[in-house]
Write an enzyme that holds these catalytic residues in place. Sequence first.
Site, PDB file in Angstrom:
ATOM      1  N   ASP A   1      45.933  34.218  36.241  1.00 22.02           N
ATOM      2  CA  ASP A   1      46.632  33.895  37.487  1.00 22.02           C
ATOM      3  C   ASP A   1      47.267  32.512  37.373  1.00 22.02           C
ATOM      4  O   ASP A   1      46.582  31.524  37.120  1.00 22.02           O
ATOM      5  CB  ASP A   1      45.622  33.924  38.640  1.00 22.02           C
ATOM      6  CG  ASP A   1      46.269  33.812  40.009  1.00 22.02           C
ATOM      7  OD1 ASP A   1      47.445  33.414  40.087  1.00 22.02           O
ATOM      8  OD2 ASP A   1      45.585  34.115  41.002  1.00 22.02           O
TER       9      ASP A   1
ATOM     10  N   HIS B   1      48.902  36.747  39.274  1.00 21.58           N
ATOM     11  CA  HIS B   1      48.615  36.586  40.708  1.00 21.58           C
ATOM     12  C   HIS B   1      48.817  37.895  41.460  1.00 21.58           C
ATOM     13  O   HIS B   1      47.986  38.285  42.275  1.00 21.58           O
ATOM     14  CB  HIS B   1      49.500  35.489  41.297  1.00 21.58           C
ATOM     15  CG  HIS B   1      49.078  35.116  42.687  1.00 21.58           C
ATOM     16  ND1 HIS B   1      47.819  34.636  42.974  1.00 21.58           N
ATOM     17  CD2 HIS B   1      49.742  35.159  43.883  1.00 21.58           C
ATOM     18  CE1 HIS B   1      47.716  34.392  44.282  1.00 21.58           C
ATOM     19  NE2 HIS B   1      48.869  34.725  44.840  1.00 21.58           N
TER      20      HIS B   1
ATOM     21  N   SER C   1      45.283  36.730  48.129  1.00 19.88           N
ATOM     22  CA  SER C   1      45.762  35.354  48.081  1.00 19.88           C
ATOM     23  C   SER C   1      45.423  34.623  49.392  1.00 19.88           C
ATOM     24  O   SER C   1      44.257  34.587  49.788  1.00 19.88           O
ATOM     25  CB  SER C   1      47.271  35.342  47.798  1.00 19.88           C
ATOM     26  OG  SER C   1      47.709  34.048  47.443  1.00 19.88           O
TER      27      SER C   1
END
Length: 235
Positions: free
Chosen positions: A175, A205, A82
């Site tokens: 996601d 995610h 991320s």
Amino acid sequence: MENSKVGCLIIHGFGGSIYEVEPLAEYLAKEGFVVSCPQLSGHTGRIQDMKKATYEDWISSAEEELLKLKERADDISIVGFSMGGLIGVNLACKHDIKALVTINTPIHYWNLNRVFLNLIEDIKNRKTDNLQRYMRARKNSPVAAMYNFLLLLNQTKPLLCNVKCNVLLIQAKDDDTVRMKSVDYLYEYLSSENKKIKYYDKGGHQILRSQSADEVITDVTSFLKSLKSNIEFPD
């Protein structure tokens, strides 16, 4: 250099912790990599600490561990989950890095259509798993921290063209935090000659904590090992 050691710096995401990347870190360590997972500055679980830390602090805390890792390993690769991928870009521009792996790294964030579908799924299953996750994310994201995330994102975009190391871009199709076009943007603007995208149908995610985790971990490990044929790894 025979029997040289390969280091891997694994960086967690915004408002998160080492828990997000721990399965990958543990596996790479078992495979013979010298692994380091820094806790980013301000990411203590306390809101007041998150408010105080700037995006420069986040980068500095990761860079500090990178420098320590360089003393223990010959070649260094960075895996950024991320927001950790954005930090990885910054470090790859400044240091001699063998490879950069990004996992669900945001350029365009919040897939609202996916969020809506997840909430519908909660209703159908008579659960509140997704709703509670969104509420926790909101609670753990003070305005000051969100502002610093945006600063990091905006100052990282122009740096993408300076990244020339080997690159693997990983993106989950479902996601809800990162829109799919983020990975296309990264692929387009990174200057690396050896770069590829790997998509996963499922995983969301937090893909390293999902049903796709084993597949992702295997793919990342294979990619990193393929870059250095003269390094011996344990069987």
